[in-house]
Design an enzyme around this catalytic site. Structure first.
Site, PDB file in Angstrom:
ATOM      1  N   HIS A   1       0.767  -0.845  -0.053  1.00 22.51           N
ATOM      2  CA  HIS A   1      -0.184  -0.097   0.104  1.00 22.51           C
ATOM      3  C   HIS A   1       0.614   1.108  -0.132  1.00 22.51           C
ATOM      4  O   HIS A   1       1.566   1.202   0.229  1.00 22.51           O
ATOM      5  CB  HIS A   1      -0.678  -0.384   0.982  1.00 22.51           C
ATOM      6  CG  HIS A   1       0.265   0.053   2.362  1.00 22.51           C
ATOM      7  ND1 HIS A   1       0.357   1.340   2.891  1.00 22.51           N
ATOM      8  CD2 HIS A   1       0.142  -1.043   3.633  1.00 22.51           C
ATOM      9  CE1 HIS A   1       0.503   1.271   4.372  1.00 22.51           C
ATOM     10  NE2 HIS A   1       1.081  -0.073   4.439  1.00 22.51           N
TER      11      HIS A   1
ATOM     12  N   GLU B   1       1.123   5.435   0.565  1.00 30.17           N
ATOM     13  CA  GLU B   1       0.937   6.256   1.997  1.00 30.17           C
ATOM     14  C   GLU B   1       0.303   6.641   3.115  1.00 30.17           C
ATOM     15  O   GLU B   1      -1.215   6.463   2.456  1.00 30.17           O
ATOM     16  CB  GLU B   1       1.590   7.387   1.542  1.00 30.17           C
ATOM     17  CG  GLU B   1       2.491   8.561   2.370  1.00 30.17           C
ATOM     18  CD  GLU B   1       2.261  10.075   1.676  1.00 30.17           C
ATOM     19  OE1 GLU B   1       3.703  10.983   2.591  1.00 30.17           O
ATOM     20  OE2 GLU B   1       1.292  10.562   2.040  1.00 30.17           O
TER      21      GLU B   1
ATOM     22  N   ASN C   1       2.783   7.762   7.850  1.00 31.31           N
ATOM     23  CA  ASN C   1       3.639   7.570   6.916  1.00 31.31           C
ATOM     24  C   ASN C   1       4.249   9.531   6.885  1.00 31.31           C
ATOM     25  O   ASN C   1       4.711   9.987   7.469  1.00 31.31           O
ATOM     26  CB  ASN C   1       3.354   6.465   6.011  1.00 31.31           C
ATOM     27  CG  ASN C   1       2.559   5.295   5.750  1.00 31.31           C
ATOM     28  OD1 ASN C   1       2.497   5.494   5.145  1.00 31.31           O
ATOM     29  ND2 ASN C   1       3.982   5.426   6.884  1.00 31.31           N
TER      30      ASN C   1
ATOM     31  N   THR D   1       3.807   3.006  12.785  1.00 30.12           N
ATOM     32  CA  THR D   1       2.603   2.914  12.609  1.00 30.12           C
ATOM     33  C   THR D   1       1.639   0.714  13.070  1.00 30.12           C
ATOM     34  O   THR D   1       1.550   1.113  13.936  1.00 30.12           O
ATOM     35  CB  THR D   1       2.152   2.997  11.232  1.00 30.12           C
ATOM     36  OG1 THR D   1       2.056   3.923  10.650  1.00 30.12           O
ATOM     37  CG2 THR D   1       0.624   2.163  11.014  1.00 30.12           C
TER      38      THR D   1
ATOM     39  N   ARG E   1      -5.879   0.310   5.059  1.00 29.65           N
ATOM     40  CA  ARG E   1      -4.776   0.982   4.523  1.00 29.65           C
ATOM     41  C   ARG E   1      -4.273   0.326   3.052  1.00 29.65           C
ATOM     42  O   ARG E   1      -5.083   0.050   1.928  1.00 29.65           O
ATOM     43  CB  ARG E   1      -2.914   1.267   4.540  1.00 29.65           C
ATOM     44  CG  ARG E   1      -3.096   0.563   5.389  1.00 29.65           C
ATOM     45  CD  ARG E   1      -2.175   1.596   5.791  1.00 29.65           C
ATOM     46  NE  ARG E   1      -0.953   0.452   6.697  1.00 29.65           N
ATOM     47  CZ  ARG E   1      -0.655   0.573   8.263  1.00 29.65           C
ATOM     48  NH1 ARG E   1      -2.080   0.578   8.718  1.00 29.65           N
ATOM     49  NH2 ARG E   1       0.149  -0.484   9.096  1.00 29.65           N
TER      50      ARG E   1
ATOM     51  N   GLU F   1       1.033  -5.671   9.049  1.00 34.22           N
ATOM     52  CA  GLU F   1       2.306  -5.095   8.874  1.00 34.22           C
ATOM     53  C   GLU F   1       2.978  -5.866  10.458  1.00 34.22           C
ATOM     54  O   GLU F   1       2.068  -6.058  11.233  1.00 34.22           O
ATOM     55  CB  GLU F   1       1.493  -3.671   9.124  1.00 34.22           C
ATOM     56  CG  GLU F   1       3.226  -3.088   9.322  1.00 34.22           C
ATOM     57  CD  GLU F   1       4.561  -3.457   8.060  1.00 34.22           C
ATOM     58  OE1 GLU F   1       4.798  -4.568   8.346  1.00 34.22           O
ATOM     59  OE2 GLU F   1       5.316  -2.360   7.300  1.00 34.22           O
TER      60      GLU F   1
ATOM     61  N   MET G   1       3.944  -6.068  14.162  1.00 32.72           N
ATOM     62  CA  MET G   1       4.136  -5.438  14.405  1.00 32.72           C
ATOM     63  C   MET G   1       4.216  -4.440  15.751  1.00 32.72           C
ATOM     64  O   MET G   1       5.390  -5.426  16.264  1.00 32.72           O
ATOM     65  CB  MET G   1       2.760  -6.299  16.093  1.00 32.72           C
ATOM     66  CG  MET G   1       1.810  -5.823  16.549  1.00 32.72           C
ATOM     67  SD  MET G   1       2.398  -5.115  18.519  1.00 32.72           S
ATOM     68  CE  MET G   1       2.521  -6.499  19.795  1.00 32.72           C
TER      69      MET G   1
ATOM     70  N   LYS H   1       9.576   8.961  14.853  1.00 34.44           N
ATOM     71  CA  LYS H   1      10.681   8.351  14.814  1.00 34.44           C
ATOM     72  C   LYS H   1      11.592   8.954  15.598  1.00 34.44           C
ATOM     73  O   LYS H   1      12.596   8.928  16.476  1.00 34.44           O
ATOM     74  CB  LYS H   1      10.731   8.239  13.185  1.00 34.44           C
ATOM     75  CG  LYS H   1      10.848   7.012  12.871  1.00 34.44           C
ATOM     76  CD  LYS H   1      10.606   7.173  11.408  1.00 34.44           C
ATOM     77  CE  LYS H   1       8.965   6.373  11.198  1.00 34.44           C
ATOM     78  NZ  LYS H   1       9.089   5.963   9.881  1.00 34.44           N
TER      79      LYS H   1
ATOM     80  N   ARG I   1      15.969  -2.370  11.119  1.00 35.23           N
ATOM     81  CA  ARG I   1      16.830  -3.349  10.553  1.00 35.23           C
ATOM     82  C   ARG I   1      17.467  -4.980  10.907  1.00 35.23           C
ATOM     83  O   ARG I   1      18.044  -4.997   9.957  1.00 35.23           O
ATOM     84  CB  ARG I   1      17.670  -2.175  10.411  1.00 35.23           C
ATOM     85  CG  ARG I   1      17.062  -1.172   9.867  1.00 35.23           C
ATOM     86  CD  ARG I   1      17.154  -1.328   8.823  1.00 35.23           C
ATOM     87  NE  ARG I   1      15.916   0.336   8.136  1.00 35.23           N
ATOM     88  CZ  ARG I   1      14.833   0.393   7.779  1.00 35.23           C
ATOM     89  NH1 ARG I   1      14.118  -0.588   8.438  1.00 35.23           N
ATOM     90  NH2 ARG I   1      13.648   1.654   7.621  1.00 35.23           N
TER      91      ARG I   1
ATOM     92  N   HIS J   1       2.389  -5.038   3.363  1.00 33.51           N
ATOM     93  CA  HIS J   1       2.428  -4.149   3.838  1.00 33.51           C
ATOM     94  C   HIS J   1       3.903  -4.399   3.688  1.00 33.51           C
ATOM     95  O   HIS J   1       4.377  -5.354   3.026  1.00 33.51           O
ATOM     96  CB  HIS J   1       2.164  -4.264   5.481  1.00 33.51           C
ATOM     97  CG  HIS J   1       0.441  -3.937   5.555  1.00 33.51           C
ATOM     98  ND1 HIS J   1       0.549  -2.725   5.633  1.00 33.51           N
ATOM     99  CD2 HIS J   1      -0.390  -4.906   5.654  1.00 33.51           C
ATOM    100  CE1 HIS J   1      -1.430  -2.853   5.899  1.00 33.51           C
ATOM    101  NE2 HIS J   1      -1.347  -4.305   6.389  1.00 33.51           N
TER     102      HIS J   1
END
Lengths: 344, 345
Positions: free
Chosen positions: B100, B102, B106, B112, B149, B203, B205, B214, B231, B273
Site C-alpha cells: 500500500h 502513503e 507515514n 504505525t 490501508r 504489518e 506489530m 521516529k 533493521r 505491507h
C-alpha cells in the site's frame, strides 16, 4: 502554529462538565493556558473572538464553555470532584452530527440488489466520497461510526482526507484480544490527534435475503413486479429471509440510541457513514417521522446531512454547501466554517 | 459483448493438462463447444484462436492459457485426463503483490505497525496507479491484511481493472455475518472476485513504538537500539514483533492458504505491507535473513510473479500505461490482454 490539540482518550466515554461558575472561569483560564500552549487556540479562539473575549458577561462565558465542552476537553482540573467543590452545574452542549450515505458501488452500477454483500465503490463512488469530504471539511469531527461494509468505511476515510483539521481517523479493532492488543497506541500526543472509527454491523444496509445478487429485472421476472415492489417499498414486509425496513430500523436506531447519542450528549461531534436504509431509519428517529413518511424518504448519495444536537433535540440543518457553492456557511456559533481568509 | 464468465469456484481445484497430440485437439474442440454454451466464451475463444491456428508446438501454449483462465468444466476435465496426454500437467498462474501507499502516519513520520491508519490522498493515487499497471493481468482471488490501508489499496486498484469483475469481501467473523453476506445468483457469483482479509498479512506489530515518532523514539531509547529494532532480523521492539516473527505468521499463511490457490491455477493478488510482503518475497525468492533486511519494496508499485510448476518466477513490475516496455510476460498473459482489448473495443 501547531495544530490544535484536543485531548481525547480513545475508547473511553468521557463526561464533560459544563461549568457556569466564574470560579470555573479562573480555572478554565488556567486550563486554557495549558491548552493554548499545546496549541489549543483553534476552537477556543473561535468562540472567544466571536464574543469579544473572556471578559464579557455570563452569556459570553457560557459560549466559551460551550466550545470547551464541544471540543471534548478532558483535563484533570475539570474532574467531577473539582466541580462539586465549586458547585458547578451541568449545562447542555451542542454537538454536530453528520450523516453520509456512501456513493455508487459496483453493484449499483450493475443494478443488482446489494444488501449486506460487501461490494466496494466504483470510481464514481470514490469521487462522491471525496466531494462529500469537501463539504464537511470545516465541521468538527471527534468520532466516526461506520457499518462493517467497505463501501461505507471507504467513504468515511476518503471524505476525511479532505478535512482541514488533519486529525487521523483510526479504526478500532475489537474482534479479538490480539486485535485489541496489536492496535494499541503508545503516545498521548498521537492519541489526541486521532479520531476513533467504530465499525458496527448494526449500521449495515438492510439485509435483502434471497434477493442479494439478483438483478432487478430477473427478480421481477421471478417473483412478479408487485411482490418486489412490496419488498422494496413497504415498511414491514421483508424479502424472503431478509429484513424489512422496520427490522433494519430496529437494530440501527437501537444502536444509535445506545452508542451514538451518548457521545453527542457528552459534546462529541459525530460522523456516521452508512447506507440508504440504515440512515433513513436513523433520520426517522431524529425527525420523528411516521412509517408512511420514511418510506418516501430518499437520501442522496454522497451528500452529507448535518444535524445539530442541542439540549436533547436534533435540529436539522440540511446539507453543508460545497466549496464552490454560495450558501449559509455557519449553522451555529460553535460550528463555524472558515472566515474569508480561510483561517479557523 | 457481455463479459465472459470465468467459472471460478472458491476453493475448488482445477485440472490443467497439456497435450501435444492432435487427437487431443479434436476432443478439446468438442469440449470447448460445451464451455462456450455456458458462457465461457471469453477464455475459450482465447484458446480456440490458438487452436485454429496452431501447429503442434502451439498447442501447449494455448492450453496454458486455459489453465490460466481457470476454466472448470467437468466434461472437459474428465475427457482430457482419460485420453491422449502424455505430458506432466503444467500449471501457470499469476501472483501480484502490492504494497500500500502513503498512510496518514507515514506522512507524519510515526511508527504505525498494526494501528489501523488509512491512506492519504497520495496513497489513494498510488493505489489507482498500481491498478492501472495490473489492469490487464487476471485476478481470481484477492488477499489483504485486516488493515484498511491495504484493503482500500486493493479496492481502489481494482476499479481500474479491465475485466470488470466485482471484488466481494468475504465475511465470516460470525454466523450472522456469513449468512447476511450470501449471494443468491450464480451468474453474479461468477462475476465476483472473493476478497479474503487476514491479520496474518498485517504489518509487523511494532509494540510500544506504535504511535511514537521516529525522533522521540530515538531520544527515548537511543539511536542504536531503535536501529536494531528497525533493521535487524530477530530483535523485536518492546512487546512487538521482530521481522522473523512477522515472517513466520505471514509465510505460514501464504503456504497454507495462498499457495494452494496458485497451485489450482487461480490468479492471486495480495495487497499488504512492507514487512509482511518482504517476508513472503523472502520465501518466493529464497532469500537469506541478511538479504531480506536490505530488501526495500516500493509502495504502490505492483510486483508480478508467475507461479509455474510449483516454482515462483519473478517478473518485476508491470509497466504503467504510459511507459514503453514489455507488456506481456507469458503468452497466456498476452492472450488474456488481447482478449480484453477485443472485448472493450
Amino acid at each position: 502554529m501547531a495544530s490544535a490539540v484536543f485531548h481525547q482518550a480513545i475508547g473511553t466515554l468521557l463526561s464533560h462538565q459544563h461549568l457556569h461558575n466564574s470560579g470555573f472561569h479562573q480555572e478554565f483560564g488556567n486550563v486554557s493556558v495549558n491548552l493554548i500552549s499545546k496549541g489549543f487556540k483553534v476552537y477556543t479562539g473561535l468562540s472567544i473572538s466571536r464574543k469579544g473575549g473572556y471578559s464579557s458577561g455570563k452569556r459570553n462565558f457560557s459560549v466559551v464553555q460551550g466550545s470547551a465542552s464541544q471540543t471534548s476537553v478532558v483535563d484533570p482540573l475539570s474532574t467531577p470532584s473539582n466541580d462539586s467543590k465549586n458547585g458547578f452545574q451541568k449545562k447542555s452542549s451542542e454537538a454536530a452530527l453528520i450523516l453520509i450515505r456512501h456513493g455508487e458501488s459496483l453493484w449499483n452500477e450493475k443494478n443488482l440488489f446489494t444488501g449486506c454483500v460487501d461490494v466496494p465503490l466504483t470510481k464514481k463512488g470514490v469521487e462522491e466520497a471525496i466531494e462529500a469530504g469537501k463539504r464537511i471539511s470545516n465541521i468538527p469531527v471527534d468520532m466516526i461510526y461506520t457499518s462493517s461494509l467497505i463501501r461505507a468505511q471507504m467513504t468515511a476515510m476518503l471524505a476525511m482526507t479532505q478535512h482541514r483539521r488533519r486529525k487521523v481517523p483510526i479504526i478500532m479493532h475489537n474482534e479479538s484480544e490480539q486485535a485489541r492488543a496489536w492496535s494499541q497506541i503508545f503516545s498521548e500526543d498521537t492519541m489526541r490527534q486521532s479520531i476513533p472509527v467504530i465499525t458496527a454491523w448494526q449500521l449495515n444496509e438492510r439485509m435483502y435475503g434471497e434477493l442479494q445478487g439478483l438483478n432487478k429485472q430477473e427478480t421481477a421476472d421471478r417473483f412478479g413486479k408487485e411482490k418486489v415492489h412490496e419488498w422494496r417499498r413497504s415498511y414491514d414486509i421483508p424479502p424472503p429471509n431478509g429484513e424489512s425496513l422496520e427490522m433494519c430500523a430496529e437494530r440501527a436506531v437501537a444502536y444509535f440510541k445506545d452508542q451514538i447519542e451518548p457521545q453527542l450528549c457528552s459534546g462529541k461531534h459525530v460522523m456516521i457513514a452508512a447506507h440508504g436504509n440504515s440512515l433513513r431509519s436513523i433520520i426517522m428517529y431524529l425527525d420523528k417521522l411516521t412509517s408512511q413518511e420514511v418510506i418516501s424518504l430518499e437520501l442522496s448519495t454522497g451528500i452529507p446531512m448535518l444535524y445539530i444536537f442541542k439540549e436533547g433535540r436534533f435540529i436539522r440543518k440540511g446539507s453543508p454547501a460545497g466549496p464552490t457553492e454560495a450558501g449559509v456557511y455557519a449553522y451555529t456559533r460553535f460550528i463555524n466554517f472558515t472566515n474569508a481568509s480561510g483561517s479557523i | 459483448m457481455d463479459a465472459g464468465t470465468l467459472h471460478n469456484q472458491i476453493g475448488a481445484v482445477q485440472l490443467h493438462i497439456c497435450s501435444n497430440d492432435s487427437g487431443f485437439l479434436r476432443k478439446f474442440r468438442n469440449s470447448s463447444l460445451q464451455c462456450i454454451s455456458k458462457g465461457f466464451a471469453l477464455d475459450v475463444k482465447l484458446l480456440s484462436k490458438g487452436i485454429c491456428n496452431s501447429k503442434h508446438g502451439k498447442v501447449r501454449v494455448t492450453y496454458t492459457s486455459l489453465c490460466h483462465a481457470s476454466v472448470v468444466d467437468p466434461a472437459l476435465r474428465t475427457s482430457l485426463s482419460a485420453n491422449d496426454y502424455n505430458q506432466k500437467p503444467s500449471i501457470e498462474s499469476s501472483l501480484i503483490l502490492i504494497r500500500h501507499g502513503e498512510s496518514l502516519w507515514n506522512e507524519k513520520n510515526l511508527f504505525t505497525g498494526c494501528v489501523d491508519v488509512p491512506l492519504t490522498k497520495r496513497g489513494i493515487e498510488e493505489a489507482i496507479e498500481a491498478g492501472k499497471r495490473i489492469s490487464n493481468i487476471p485476478v481470481d482471488i484477492i488477499y489483504t491484511s485486516a488493515l484498511i490501508r491495504a484493503q482500500m489499496t486493493a479496492m481502489l486498484a481494482m476499479t481500474q481493472h479491465r475485466r470488470k469483475k466485482v471484488p466481494i469481501i468475504t465475511h465470516d467473523e460470525s454466523e450472522q455475518a456469513k449468512a447476511w453476506s450470501q449471494i443468491f445468483s450464480d451468474e453474479t457469483n461468477k462475476q465476483s472476485i472473493p476478497v479474503i482479509t487476514a491479520w496474518q498479512l498485517n504489518e509487523r506489530m511494532y509494540g510500544e513504538l506504535q504511535g511514537l515518532n521516529k525522533k522521540e523514539t530515538a531520544e527515548r531509547y537511543g539511536k542504536e537500539k531503535v536501529h536494531d529494532w528497525r533493521r535487524s532480523y530477530d530483535i523485536p521492539p518492546p512487546n512487538g514483533e521482530s521481522l522473523e516473527m512477522c515472517s513466520q505468521r505471514a509465510v505460514a499463511y501464504f503456504r497454507e492458504k495462498i499457495e494452494p490457490q496458485l497451485q489450482s491455477g487461480k490468479n492471486v493478488m495480495v495487497a499488504a505491507h512492507g514487512n509482511s510482503l518482504r517476508s513472503i518475497i523472502m520465501y518466493l525468492d529464497k532469500l537469506t535473513s541478511q538479504e531480506v533486511i536490505n530488501l526495500e519494496l516500493s509502495t504502490g508499485v505492483p510486483l508480478l510473479y508467475i507461479y509455474k510448476d510449483t516454482k515462483f518466477i519473478k517478473r518485476g513490475s508491470p509497466v504503467g500505461p504510459t511507459e514503453a516496455g514489455v507488456y506481456a510476460y507469458t503468452k497466456s498473459l498476452a492472450l488474456y490482454r488481447q482478449k480484453l482489448d477485443e472485448m472493450f473495443q
